[in-house]
Write an enzyme that holds these catalytic residues in place. Structure first.
Site, mmCIF file in Angstrom:
data_model
loop_
_atom_site.group_PDB
_atom_site.id
_atom_site.type_symbol
_atom_site.label_atom_id
_atom_site.label_comp_id
_atom_site.label_asym_id
_atom_site.label_seq_id
_atom_site.Cartn_x
_atom_site.Cartn_y
_atom_site.Cartn_z
ATOM 1 N N TYR B 57 0.868 -1.189 0.000
ATOM 2 C CA TYR B 57 0.000 0.000 0.000
ATOM 3 C C TYR B 57 0.896 1.227 0.000
ATOM 4 O O TYR B 57 1.729 1.382 0.895
ATOM 5 C CB TYR B 57 -0.837 -0.067 1.279
ATOM 6 C CG TYR B 57 -1.802 1.046 1.559
ATOM 7 C CD1 TYR B 57 -2.768 1.422 0.634
ATOM 8 C CD2 TYR B 57 -1.797 1.672 2.803
ATOM 9 C CE1 TYR B 57 -3.689 2.414 0.951
ATOM 10 C CE2 TYR B 57 -2.723 2.660 3.119
ATOM 11 C CZ TYR B 57 -3.662 3.028 2.181
ATOM 12 O OH TYR B 57 -4.579 3.998 2.502
ATOM 13 N N TYR B 211 -9.506 -4.888 9.065
ATOM 14 C CA TYR B 211 -8.215 -4.302 9.432
ATOM 15 C C TYR B 211 -8.350 -3.077 10.330
ATOM 16 O O TYR B 211 -7.728 -2.977 11.374
ATOM 17 C CB TYR B 211 -7.448 -3.915 8.154
ATOM 18 C CG TYR B 211 -6.081 -3.337 8.458
ATOM 19 C CD1 TYR B 211 -5.002 -4.167 8.701
ATOM 20 C CD2 TYR B 211 -5.884 -1.954 8.531
ATOM 21 C CE1 TYR B 211 -3.750 -3.644 9.007
ATOM 22 C CE2 TYR B 211 -4.648 -1.423 8.838
ATOM 23 C CZ TYR B 211 -3.585 -2.271 9.071
ATOM 24 O OH TYR B 211 -2.358 -1.747 9.386
ATOM 25 N N HIS B 212 -9.200 -2.159 9.914
ATOM 26 C CA HIS B 212 -9.292 -0.892 10.639
ATOM 27 C C HIS B 212 -9.926 -1.062 12.011
ATOM 28 O O HIS B 212 -9.727 -0.258 12.896
ATOM 29 C CB HIS B 212 -10.052 0.124 9.798
ATOM 30 C CG HIS B 212 -9.587 0.138 8.370
ATOM 31 N ND1 HIS B 212 -10.133 -0.702 7.429
ATOM 32 C CD2 HIS B 212 -8.597 0.810 7.765
ATOM 33 C CE1 HIS B 212 -9.505 -0.523 6.280
ATOM 34 N NE2 HIS B 212 -8.573 0.386 6.449
ATOM 35 N N LYS B 568 -9.086 16.605 17.116
ATOM 36 C CA LYS B 568 -8.419 16.137 15.917
ATOM 37 C C LYS B 568 -8.687 17.197 14.869
ATOM 38 O O LYS B 568 -9.809 17.613 14.690
ATOM 39 C CB LYS B 568 -8.996 14.799 15.477
ATOM 40 C CG LYS B 568 -8.686 13.682 16.443
ATOM 41 C CD LYS B 568 -8.806 12.330 15.782
ATOM 42 C CE LYS B 568 -7.811 12.154 14.681
ATOM 43 N NZ LYS B 568 -6.487 11.757 15.120
ATOM 44 N N ASP B 572 -8.141 13.788 9.215
ATOM 45 C CA ASP B 572 -7.728 12.521 9.806
ATOM 46 C C ASP B 572 -8.796 12.032 10.784
ATOM 47 O O ASP B 572 -9.066 12.653 11.789
ATOM 48 C CB ASP B 572 -6.379 12.771 10.507
ATOM 49 C CG ASP B 572 -6.002 11.649 11.459
ATOM 50 O OD1 ASP B 572 -6.504 10.528 11.273
ATOM 51 O OD2 ASP B 572 -5.196 11.919 12.363
ATOM 52 N N HIS B 574 -8.936 8.963 12.364
ATOM 53 C CA HIS B 574 -8.554 7.894 13.295
ATOM 54 C C HIS B 574 -8.619 8.427 14.714
ATOM 55 O O HIS B 574 -7.767 9.204 15.113
ATOM 56 C CB HIS B 574 -7.142 7.401 12.997
ATOM 57 C CG HIS B 574 -7.025 6.748 11.662
ATOM 58 N ND1 HIS B 574 -6.641 7.431 10.536
ATOM 59 C CD2 HIS B 574 -7.251 5.470 11.270
ATOM 60 C CE1 HIS B 574 -6.639 6.594 9.509
ATOM 61 N NE2 HIS B 574 -7.007 5.402 9.927
#
Lengths: 336, 693
Positions: B57, B211-212, B568, B572, B574
């Site tokens: 990736y 995955y996340h 944040k 982004d 996350h």
């Protein structure tokens, strides 16, 4: 010792709040909420000044609306939609949100503002979440005072959001002009039982979530509420509590709900009920505030510690009963 | 043996010894690879026929620079491409949008139009190269630009091979790079499944991603269950639209994260295949065996990488890669050792790629199919993961499916609790991380990291954008954009088909996204944050108790709890770190204000002032910190605010510490800083600033 970062003279401070300086207002709110004795003295002076200024200048009175409902009913989302609507009507909007805080650690996570994302970025909106300290009614003891400060800062509508877990509503209803209660779809069945106590405070009833998967249920709830509406009595004579369906997601029913608020206020003002209510509220608030200060005094009265310890000892060794100990303790504080 | 059993954070009981009894108790039956329900692997020859695809990736800066990077990787053994887009592109903003000042070209490549996409794939024939694109929010314009790029390379769309992530549910759950509300977002997923079914038979229409979730703190059971439940939701949505399950199910692919619990990870992939196959068969009764076959991509855990002693990460990545391979993955990305610091350098990328080449070509790992089959331990773990996940999937079905469960916050809360518990265990030293909470290396030299010249990328993108707008037929673009709006309003037209026309006419990614936004609005999920989870692990810890006591005493002096705004900024999304910090600090007695995701520095200034906070804590993971924090501090100064303490945490290279501190940041906490330590230092800063001794 705390470094005192706010040295500003009271009159200057009040001036800048009146000019709409957000930071001055926000710091004043902190001062009013503070648990420090020295802050409370300053806060009293500040408030005194603010109230005098308000009376002198003949400010148009602010519309104070309480918004409550059970957790998860979508209070914040509704306030976001209502707030945006009010801005579009030219109001300046202030939201005071009271969050519950954990009893264990005293900290809290104040997340309400996240749910008012659009509103929170608007220049004419001021949102202040406050941790609810463990005082009467779940509304911070300072809310009444804070409302006056916001009024001085030129906000024309104040929305007070509280978590409705049953006992808060009375306290909020006691300090606002109009009390709006949000209902969950599906809560219609419980209406005649436990919710009666809360319902009697409501000036406007809303059923939220008239959208998506909950739309059908919400419509049913609305209908069943309307069919039992004669059970809902209001202390304002001949006033029928309106029951309205809203969707914060689809933004339907929002302007209708505001019309209902203004209609109630008009009717209340026209027969003098409004004035009566404000007087009653002041009386109620005086009582509660006195109780608050009394409790605070009780907890902070250092001179009482030896006596308290002695009484506890006697109680635990079985010499006196709990009742006797508590009465003796209170008596001695009063005589002091 | 029960006294030797280890109860780890996964809620998956593992024993010290497994015997034949364990297999009997679980009713173990042997299987064959390539046969339903595929526990041993989807294909009968597995790696003995063809090894897994090495798919790294990557993407950063401009299309031109990423293109050069791809060429280099392909010449050196990489077999497939996987494009990382920058956050501006993910969220459907062109590079010149005011909300993306700190994000352009940072955590991926900036793509604004077909022209950029053509540069990205220059010299790479798209009929030969399989391309995976991590795109969920702006999935429509990106797919459209990709298809038009191929077309202008002279390649018809039916020859295109690759995968589009197109998994919006996990965005609402953990990753937050969505754009529209859940329901229209689900429609876009279905539109793409439907379009590729008709026109792109070799293209995977979705990559259902766990995955996340793992990166956000989900344990293996949660990751497995929620991924499978997401998959079922997508299949259900497509079927209810009238599609035949066999027409699209063979083109669904999966994506799992692989962490350091190697044995559990092997079992997880085996359990995933079996669970998916059985549920698909039971619920949708496909005729084509491929419809029940779970094929997956895997990536080693980014979360397990440490900023301290970064070379240790090579070892971690290798172990995780082995887990993925023994689990039978179809393709794999191995992380670079410096990714806890910034985007990978050339050297780090090469070693990451070589890790796979070594495993593939120097070991015997590819010679035997599913070598753990029949193992007492692995088969038992596979069975246990399978049944625990199945139960959770049933719970979600009972709620009414994943879209509804997400609206209720069900999976989010579970993942958040799992993350907070894990963090507390690490901070407390119950779980070891070498070089972080044990065996710390005394001196460390700062590493060389890749630095993106942000303003150069930004300017270059803006230049290309204005050139594009000058040279195109603006009236034509307008017509196509309003056609997109119309398509969004009706449910009959496929939005991707309409968007391809617009992309061909050189409508930008941002313009196409905006056309849809005009109809559906831009969504923002409401995040609730849990409390009390972190402190539970610390109940008896004296350090924690002392700090709590100190915070309480400080509160008395301050007249209120110390108040911290956690934010944040930029695009982004996350927010695992931010949320864990919030719960932990609230447990310690702070009042914590959560800022909205995707805030601009100006919005943060307004909120900090209104809430009258003592501290602003900034979490930054996507490299936008320098621009955004500097702008924030300037904004505060403009409002005459000089006494708010600023702290920052996340992925911030040490090279930037000095500048940030001179700008006015009081403390910076790198990855792996125990929360108590961070809280201690914030406590000291508070005392310094607000209390005179």
């Amino acid at each position: 010792m705390r470094k005192n970062s706010v040295h500003t003279a009271i009159s200057k401070w009040i001036n800048s709040i009146e000019k709409g300086q957000i930071r001055s207002l926000s710091r004043a709110i902190t001062l009013v909420e503070s648990t420090c004795i020295e802050d409370q003295n300053r806060a009293r002076d500040l408030l005194d000044g603010a109230l005098k200024r308000l009376n002198k200048n003949g400010h148009t009175p602010t519309i104070r609306v309480g918004i409550s409902g059970p957790p998860g009913v979508g209070k914040s989302s509704y306030i976001e939609s209502l707030g945006m609507h009010l801005l579009s009507l030219g109001f300046r909007v202030c939201v005071l949100a009271v969050d519950p805080s954990s009893r264990v650690s005293g900290g809290s996570i104040l997340g309400d503002k996240i749910r008012m994302e659009r509103l929170s970025t608007q220049v004419n909106a001021f949102i202040r979440p406050s941790p609810s300290q463990q005082v009467l009614g779940g509304v911070t003891h300072a809310t009444q005072s804070i409302m006056s400060l916001c009024e001085l800062a030129g906000y024309s509508v104040i929305l007070i959001e509280t978590v409705g877990i049953g006992q808060n509503e009375g306290a909020v209803a006691d300090m606002v002009d109009c009390f709006v209660l949000l209902n969950q779809p599906g809560s219609g069945d419980e209406l005649q039982g436990i919710k009666r106590g809360v319902l009697e405070f409501a000036d406007v009833l809303l059923v939220n979530k008239m959208d998506g998967a909950t739309k059908y249920l919400a419509q049913q709830t609305l209908q069943s509420l309307r069919s039992t509406s004669q059970l809902i009595t209001h202390s304002l004579k001949n006033y029928q509590v309106p029951i309205i369906g809203v969707s914060s997601v689809e933004e339907t029913g929002i302007s209708e709900s505001w019309q209902a608020v203004t209609k109630f206020l008009e009717q209340a003002t026209s027969i003098g009920y409004y004035e009566h209510k404000r007087q009653m509220q002041q009386k109620q608030w005086f009582k509660k505030l006195s109780e608050f200060y009394w409790l605070q005094y009780l907890h902070s009265a250092k001179h009482s510690t030896p006596l308290k310890n002695m009484l506890l000892k006697e109680m635990q060794s079985g010499k006196i009963s709990i009742l006797e100990a508590a009465q003796e303790f209170t008596r001695s504080l009063l005589n002091n | 043996m029960s006294e030797f059993s280890s109860q780890d954070a996964e809620h998956l009981q593992k024993k010290a010894l497994y015997t034949a009894d364990d297999l009997n108790k679980r009713g173990f039956k042997p299987q064959r690879p390539g046969k339903f329900p595929y526990r041993m692997g989807p294909y009968d020859t597995m790696y003995t026929g063809r090894p897994w695809t090495i798919r790294q990736y990557a993407g950063f800066s401009t299309a031109e620079e990423s293109n050069a990077f791809y060429h280099d990787a392909l010449e050196n053994g990489q077999k497939g491409l996987s494009v990382a887009f920058d956050l501006a592109t993910h969220r459907g903003y062109d590079s010149d949008h005011p909300r993306v000042v700190g994000d352009v070209g940072k955590a991926g490549v900036a793509i604004d139009s077909v022209e950029d996409m053509k540069l990205l794939f220059k010299g790479i024939p798209l009929n030969k190269m399989s391309v995976s694109m991590t795109m969920n929010g702006a999935v429509i314009p990106v797919m459209a630009a990709y298809i038009v790029t191929a077309e202008e390379q002279g390649i018809s769309q039916d020859q295109l091979r690759g995968t589009i992530q197109n998994d919006i549910l996990k965005e609402f759950m953990v990753r937050n790079t969505y754009i529209y509300p859940p329901n229209p977002s689900m429609r876009l997923v279905s539109d793409i499944i439907d379009y590729t079914r008709q026109h792109m038979p070799k293209f995977n229409s979705i990559s259902i991603s766990g995955y996340h979730m793992q990166e956000a703190g989900a344990n293996e059971v949660l990751e497995l269950a929620f991924t499978i439940a997401d998959g079922l939701e997508y299949v259900g949505a497509a079927v209810s639209r009238g599609l035949d399950v066999d027409e699209f199910a063979p083109r669904l692919s999966f994506f799992f994260g692989i962490g350091m619990n190697m044995l559990t990870e092997i079992a997880k992939l085996r359990a995933a295949r079996e669970l998916w196959a059985e549920l698909m068969q039971d619920l949708f009764e496909p005729q084509n065996p491929k419809s029940t076959m779970l094929r997956t991509h895997c990536q080693t855990s980014g979360w397990s990488l440490t900023a301290q002693d970064p070379l240790n990460n090579i070892v971690r990545t290798t172990i995780e890669a082995i887990g993925a391979i023994f689990g039978g993955t179809q393709s794999l990305h191995t992380n670079s050792y410096d990714e806890a610091l910034s985007l990978p350098t050339e050297t780090a990328s090469r070693i990451a790629r070589n890790t796979q080449l070594i495993l593939q070509e120097e070991t015997d790992m590819t010679h035997i199919i599913d070598p753990f089959a029949g193992s007492y331990a692995i088969e038992s773990l596979t069975h246990d993961l399978y049944s625990k996940a199945k139960k959770l999937v049933a719970e979600i079905t009972a709620i009414g499916g994943m879209t509804q469960a997400i609206k209720n916050g069900f999976p989010q809360k579970k993942i958040e609790a799992s993350a907070a518990i894990r963090q507390a265990r690490i901070d407390k030293g119950i779980e070891t991380i070498v070089g972080v909470n044990k065996y710390k290396s005394p001196d460390q030299e700062p590493m060389d990291v890749r630095n993106i010249d942000h303003s150069r990328v930004s300017q270059s993108q803006k230049r290309k954008l204005s050139l594009l707008k000058k040279n195109r037929d603006n009236e034509l673009v307008k017509t196509h954009l309003s056609a997109i709006e119309k398509a969004a309003k009706s449910s009959k037209l496929n939005i991707l088909s309409v968007a391809i026309e617009a992309a061909r006419a050189r409508a930008t990614i941002g313009e196409i996204s905006e056309a849809l936004e005009r109809v559906w609005g831009r969504y923002n999920a409401h995040h609730s944050t849990i409390k009390g989870v972190y402190s539970k692990v610390y109940e008896q810890d004296s350090e924690f108790k002392q700090l709590k006591e100190k915070v309480l005493n400080l509160s008395k002096l301050l007249g209120r709890q110390p108040r911290m705004l956690i934010v944040k900024m930029g695009q982004d999304g996350h927010n695992r770190g931010a949320k864990i910090i919030a719960t932990a600090f609230a447990d310690l007695g702070f009042d914590v204000d959560m800022g909205s995701l995707f805030s601009t520095p100006d919005e943060v200034v307004k909120q900090a002032i209104e809430n009258d906070v003592h501290i602003i804590g900034i979490s930054s993971l996507a490299g936008g910190h320098k621009t955004l924090i500097t702008t924030l501090i300037e904004g505060l100064k403009k409002q005459n605010v000089d006494d708010i303490i600023i702290v920052a945490g996340g992925v911030i290279p040490e090279q930037d510490y000095a500048q940030l501190k001179s700008d006015g940041v009081t403390a910076i906490f790198g990855p792996g800083t125990p929360i108590i330590q961070a809280a201690e230092s914030i406590f000291e800063a508070l005392k310094d600033r607000f209390i005179s001794s």
